[in-house]
Write an enzyme that holds these catalytic residues in place. Sequence first.
Site, short mmCIF file in Angstrom:
data_model
loop_
_atom_site.label_atom_id
_atom_site.label_comp_id
_atom_site.label_asym_id
_atom_site.label_seq_id
_atom_site.Cartn_x
_atom_site.Cartn_y
_atom_site.Cartn_z
N ASP A 1 0.85 -1.20 0.00
CA ASP A 1 0.00 0.00 0.00
C ASP A 1 0.89 1.25 0.00
O ASP A 1 2.10 1.15 0.19
CB ASP A 1 -0.89 -0.05 1.25
CG ASP A 1 -1.91 1.07 1.27
OD1 ASP A 1 -2.32 1.51 0.18
OD2 ASP A 1 -2.30 1.50 2.37
N GLU B 1 2.47 4.77 -4.19
CA GLU B 1 2.43 5.70 -5.37
C GLU B 1 3.78 6.39 -5.57
O GLU B 1 4.08 6.67 -6.73
CB GLU B 1 1.31 6.73 -5.17
CG GLU B 1 -0.07 6.13 -5.20
CD GLU B 1 -0.39 5.26 -3.98
OE1 GLU B 1 0.13 5.58 -2.90
OE2 GLU B 1 -1.13 4.29 -4.12
N ASP C 1 -9.05 3.71 -1.89
CA ASP C 1 -9.94 4.22 -0.86
C ASP C 1 -11.22 4.81 -1.43
O ASP C 1 -11.39 6.03 -1.51
CB ASP C 1 -9.21 5.25 0.00
CG ASP C 1 -8.04 4.62 0.72
OD1 ASP C 1 -7.94 3.36 0.72
OD2 ASP C 1 -7.21 5.36 1.27
C1 GLC Z 1 -4.60 3.38 2.94
C2 GLC Z 1 -5.14 2.15 2.22
C3 GLC Z 1 -6.17 1.49 3.08
C4 GLC Z 1 -5.55 1.14 4.42
C5 GLC Z 1 -4.97 2.37 5.10
C6 GLC Z 1 -4.21 2.04 6.36
O1 GLC Z 1 -5.58 4.35 3.07
O2 GLC Z 1 -5.64 2.47 0.96
O3 GLC Z 1 -6.68 0.36 2.44
O4 GLC Z 1 -6.50 0.56 5.25
O5 GLC Z 1 -4.09 3.03 4.20
O6 GLC Z 1 -3.18 1.16 6.11
#
Ligand code: GLC
Length: 794
Positions: free
Chosen positions: A403, A406, A478
């Site tokens: 995650d 980017e 998200d």
């Molecule tokens: C980001 C991710 C989400 C995750 C959060 C905390 O917002 O897209 O899926 O739960 O980070 O890690």
Amino acid sequence: MSLATRPTWHTETGEWSVELGDFDLVVSIPLPRVLHVVLYPRGQRPEPTPAIADPGRRSLPFETLESFTGIRCRGGDMDCYFRLFFPHSGDAAEEGEKGDGFPILGVYAHAGRDDRQAHENVVLTPDAAGWKLEFPLQRADRCFGLGEKTGYLDRRGRAYTMWNTDDGRPHIETLDPLYASIPWLVHLAEGGAAMGLYLDDSHRTAWDLGCADPHKVVVRTPRPAVDLYLVVGPDLGDVVRRYAALTGTMPLPPRWALGYQQCRYSYMSAERVREVAGEFRRREIPCDVLYMDIDYMDEFRVFTWDPARFADPAALHADLRALGFRTITIVDPGVKKEAGYPVYDDGLARDAYVRDADGVPYVGEVWPGKVCFPDFSREDVRRWWGDRHAPLLDAGVSGIWNDMNEPADFSTDSKTLPEDALHAYGKRHAEVHNLYGFYMAQATHEALLRERTGERPFVLTRAGFAGIQRYAAMWTGDNHSIWLHLEQALPMALNLGLSGLPFVGPDVGGFTGDTDGELLARWTQLGALTPFFRNHTCKDTRDQEPWTFGAEIEEICRRYIRLRYELLPYLYAQFRRASQDGTPVLRPLALEFPLDPETWAIADQALVGPDLLVCPISRPGVTRRAVYFPEGDWYDVWTGARFQGPDWRVARADLATLPLFARAGAVLPRSAWGASTSLQDRETLILEVYPGSQLAGEWYDDDGASFAYGDGAYSLWRFAGGPDGDALRLAIEQEVAGYESPEKRVRLVVRGVARATAVTAGGREVPFEIAGGDLVAEGPLEPTEWVCRGVYSV
Ligand code: GLC
């Protein structure tokens, strides 16, 4: 007009090149009907991005013919023409200027011999420091692809930017860009002929699809070189498959990854994870995967466990495994900047981090506070990072969720690293940015391959670039718990499928904000049919596990999650196909019916594989909806009612009903649901037959976990038949018998039958019954012919 210099052949690669003023033009045909054109300032040929699966591929042979206005190339099952422009420059190009504003090259590619005229006609013009690429759009043309973008199926009329971005605002139609960049456009022209344009360029490119000028596509790159692939059809499916041949296909995932997955930001302790696991089993709601979001870590330091809340991760994972659960942990790229933290120190000692413009390790800010970012564009850093996963893998974690790659950075206005930050070989972040998530997923995928020898890896990523399907599945980030995001989840997944990524899906229930029972029920219904099926929500939101909203909603969620498991034999065959040739699992109607313009823009219906038509509800309080049935007959899988296409009809859709239809002629392999993929009772294969003029279906199976299928350890069954007077024949054949499945028996369920006189298998009579319009008969699973005699339809 004449050529600047005579063309030359590069015999070792099969390429052909010509000097155009200050530029070199290199042409090749790496795959049938795929033209590769590279135009660059002399001596500065750009490297291919890692999206190209086999950059060393030799060109197919082609012949060239010089004419008065340009050069014609023929070969690789296509016909191309290069128009060379020298008219206005006087000759600027020869004087070393680019002659801004005047086109230099026109590229016309045509899939010879087909009267649907699959062609592309792109004009390249210098534009500021980079280039502008344009081609005309006719009135009825549609634009698909571009990967993860908001909006509906047809992307025409909007402008898009390729720049991986973490943007938490609602992902409404006008919000762009999002987390992944896939510079691949599919263009469907009048008559149903499709073409594709892939720009192998990781810079921030701009794509105007008939926005500034409704009759033009204009693509701009800031890079001084153009590296372009044109793919000609005519069929939409062929274009998508050729793109997959170019950028690679998704490797077959482990079977458990096709099951239902439950996540939350965050299950705060091992106890809470065990509790959730227990609820699934107690309530008999199937589930394969539980996630651990960032709070499992010790103050968000990657590759650690919180010593109090997750004191014994190995015991947790072993216990969950015994209950049939796999676990996945999140791993973010930012390494907490803290002397004494071994991962950070080690990275520093190896000089592993991205540097700022002054050459010192760049410091940004993510969950742990100040962080450094590994430079995943370096192979040695990918290897180093991969080896750091031991604390997770040793504890028994099955998959990794990448995650914030980017990469997201809270410390800058741009929400990412500065464009002048430095990567390996002096490359600026401006060039590497869109590849950062790709390289991180590659590092993770390769680590799992190394550490879990013989097991298929599972990596989930948020960011990516073209070709990311070779390393990871992708969820769409998200979203919010709002109806609009449920509606847009389908076209987003469809366009990702057309962009090479079959294994995709949204956060079911919505991530940001509070969901409600109705929204969760409807979203779970869609999720059951999308390739990636995970329920996830943000911190400080209402719980959204399937049982949160009372008995009625729980029962609906249970029913559709079970449906997912019942359909796994069918779904797995679709994943297998996608892994072989890139045909998406979830398909827009246009893919199967490209000659029917009525299908071209339908964004609220989809085909799962060739035979299931899913028509989700994405508005509150709705109990009916319009459904377009394309050519052929279709059965309501719930009621058995038959509809004739092409036609629009109204389908019933009370809250418990997801409108779902099967194509007449389909033979769907199904199984009984189970608590998880490892706990399914697979003794009996159910063959659901939807009578039609021609019956066809297939069932692929293997061990679901290893790579043995690559050595032939798989089985492939084919089902074929049709009506024969008042009888219905179905031949069961085993084409490949390299794997012995647990299924030993077959239960034939023929839909829409009111009466029958006899059923035989291999000539011997078999008892049968007719209930609720279905004929049901059972026997051993073996290659044989089944015949149902004296059949009267309902
Ligand atoms: C980001 C991710 C989400 C995750 C959060 C905390 O917002 O897209 O899926 O739960 O980070 O890690």
